[in-house]
Scaffold this active site. Structure first.
Site, PDB file in Angstrom:
ATOM      1  N   GLY A  15      -4.538  -4.496  25.000  1.00 20.43           N
ATOM      2  CA  GLY A  15      -4.997  -4.334  26.376  1.00 20.43           C
ATOM      3  C   GLY A  15      -6.163  -3.379  26.476  1.00 20.43           C
ATOM      4  N   ASP A  68      -1.864 -12.646  22.957  1.00 19.36           N
ATOM      5  CA  ASP A  68      -0.842 -12.353  23.955  1.00 19.36           C
ATOM      6  C   ASP A  68       0.293 -11.614  23.256  1.00 19.36           C
ATOM      7  OD1 ASP A  68       1.172 -12.347  25.854  1.00 19.36           O
ATOM      8  OD2 ASP A  68       0.901 -14.446  26.434  1.00 19.36           O
ATOM      9  N   ASN A  95      -0.878  -0.397  24.345  1.00 15.61           N
ATOM     10  CA  ASN A  95      -1.377  -0.026  25.662  1.00 15.61           C
ATOM     11  C   ASN A  95      -1.253  -1.150  26.691  1.00 15.61           C
ATOM     12  OD1 ASN A  95      -3.311   1.555  27.565  1.00 15.61           O
ATOM     13  ND2 ASN A  95      -4.367  -0.393  27.243  1.00 15.61           N
ATOM     14  N   SER A 145       4.961   6.021  30.829  1.00 14.76           N
ATOM     15  CA  SER A 145       4.449   6.321  32.172  1.00 14.76           C
ATOM     16  C   SER A 145       5.330   7.340  32.861  1.00 14.76           C
ATOM     17  CB  SER A 145       4.396   5.051  33.024  1.00 14.76           C
ATOM     18  OG  SER A 145       4.072   5.348  34.369  1.00 14.76           O
ATOM     19  N   TYR A 158       8.659  -1.881  36.280  1.00 12.35           N
ATOM     20  CA  TYR A 158       7.713  -1.072  35.504  1.00 12.35           C
ATOM     21  C   TYR A 158       8.391   0.171  34.942  1.00 12.35           C
ATOM     22  CZ  TYR A 158       3.226   1.197  34.405  1.00 12.35           C
ATOM     23  OH  TYR A 158       2.165   1.796  33.770  1.00 12.35           O
ATOM     24  N   ALA A 161      10.830  -0.750  32.176  1.00 16.54           N
ATOM     25  CA  ALA A 161      10.119  -1.103  30.946  1.00 16.54           C
ATOM     26  C   ALA A 161       9.592   0.138  30.242  1.00 16.54           C
ATOM     27  CB  ALA A 161       8.975  -2.059  31.258  1.00 16.54           C
ATOM     28  N   LYS A 162       8.991   1.049  30.995  1.00 14.32           N
ATOM     29  CA  LYS A 162       8.416   2.246  30.379  1.00 14.32           C
ATOM     30  C   LYS A 162       9.499   3.200  29.884  1.00 14.32           C
ATOM     31  CE  LYS A 162       4.073   1.170  30.863  1.00 14.32           C
ATOM     32  NZ  LYS A 162       3.231   0.905  29.684  1.00 14.32           N
ATOM     33  N   ILE A 191      -3.759   8.023  36.655  1.00 16.66           N
ATOM     34  CA  ILE A 191      -5.060   8.138  35.994  1.00 16.66           C
ATOM     35  C   ILE A 191      -6.046   7.258  36.750  1.00 16.66           C
ATOM     36  CG2 ILE A 191      -6.289   7.913  33.810  1.00 16.66           C
ATOM     37  CD1 ILE A 191      -3.952   9.911  33.748  1.00 16.66           C
TER      38      ILE A 191
END
Length: 251
Positions: A15, A68, A95, A145, A158, A161-162, A191
Site C-alpha cells: 500500500g 492484492d 502498510n 493504529s 478497523y 483488525a488493528k 496522521i
C-alpha cells in the site's frame, strides 16, 4: 554509535503508492535500501499511476509491483518479482489498509469482512510469505493504529483488525526469533494523509483537542520510526507496538 545504512538491502512496502507507505518508501530509500512499492491493482489503474509517479520521483533502486495482499498467489508473486529484481528481501512493511467506517448496528457483513481481509488477513499472508524469504537481521514492521487502543467509535472492523495486528505481531516475534527476524508494530494516531482528510472537520477538531502536542502527525514522523525499526539500532527490539500519536491516549 551505529548509524542507519540500509545499502544493499531490500524492502517491500505494501500500500505504498501514497500516504504513510509513500513516506516510508522515501525514508528507507534515502537510507540506501532498494524499495519495492506495492500497490493494489484497481480496475482504473489509478494506484498504478500513483505508484509509477512515485517510483519516477524517488529514482533508481525502486520498482512498483501491483499485488492484492488478500490473495496468496499475488503475495507469492510480489516476493518472487522483488527477489528477481533485487536478489533479496530483507524488510517487509505491512502498510496496506482500508476503512469502511460505520457503527456496529449499521455495519454490513461485507463492510466488516473487507476490512478484516485487507487489514488483518493481508498482514498474516504477507508475514507468512516473508518468513520463507527473510534471513537473520530481517524485519517485519506492521502498521497498527490508535483506533485499536481507543476502541474508536464507528470503527469496529478497523479497530478489531488493528488490534489483531498487534497480537499477531507478538506471536510472530516469538515464532521468528529463532531465525533472528525481528517483528514489531507501529501504531499511528491521526496522521495528515488522504485517509484522515475524509474525516469531518468537527470530528477532527475534537480529536486534536485530546492530543497533548496539539497537532496531528506528519507521515514522515511515522516513517522515521519504521526506519529505526529496520535498522541495526533496533536489533534488540521485537514484539513491540510503538505508539506514534502525540501523547493521545485513553485512561
Amino acid at each position: 554509535m551505529k548509524t542507519i545504512d540500509l545499502t544493499g538491502r531490500t524492502a517491500i512496502i505494501t500500500g505504498a503508492s501514497q500516504g504513510l507507505g509513500q513516506a516510508t518508501a522515501e525514508a528507507l530509500h534515502a537510507a540506501g535500501a532498494n524499495v519495492v512499492v506495492n500497490y493494489f491493482p484497481d480496475s482504473h489503474d489509478k494506484n498504478k499511476e500513483l505508484a509509477g509517479s512515485m517510483v519516477a520521483a524517488i529514482g533508481q533502486r525502486t520498482i512498483a509491483i501491483g499485488a492484492d495482499v488478500r490473495e496468496t498467489d499475488d503475495v507469492e508473486k510480489l516476493f518472487r518479482l522483488a527477489k528477481r529484481e533485487f536478489g533479496t528481501v530483507d524488510f517487509v512493511i505491512n502498510n496496506a489498509g482500508i476503512v469502511r467506517d460505520r457503527t456496529v448496528q449499521k455495519m454490513s457483513d461485507t463492510e466488516w469482512q473487507e476490512v478484516i481481509d485487507t487489514n488483518l488477513s493481508g498482514v498474516f499472508k504477507m508475514s507468512r510469505e516473508a518468513a520463507k524469504h527473510l534471513g537473520p537481521g530481517g524485519r517485519i514492521v506492521n502498521l497498527a493504529s490508535i483506533a485499536a487502543a481507543l476502541g474508536a467509535f464507528g470503527q469496529a472492523n478497523y479497530a478489531a483488525a488493528k488490534g489483531g495486528v498487534m497480537s499477531l505481531t507478538k506471536v510472530l516475534s516469538r515464532e521468528l526469533a529463532r531465525s533472528q527476524i525481528n517483528v514489531n508494530a507501529v501504531a499511528p494516531g491521526v496522521i495528515d494523509t488522504e485517509m484522515s482528510r475524509t474525516i469531518p472537520e468537527s470530528v477532527l477538531a475534537g480529536m486534536k483537542a485530546q492530543i497533548p502536542l496539539g497537532r496531528f502527525g506528519e507521515p514522515a514522523e511515522v516513517a522515521g520510526v519504521v526506519l529505526f525499526l529496520c535498522s541495526e539500532l533496533a536489533d534488540y527490539i521485537t514484539g513491540q507496538t510503538i505508539h506514534v500519536n502525540g501523547g493521545w491516549w485513553s485512561s
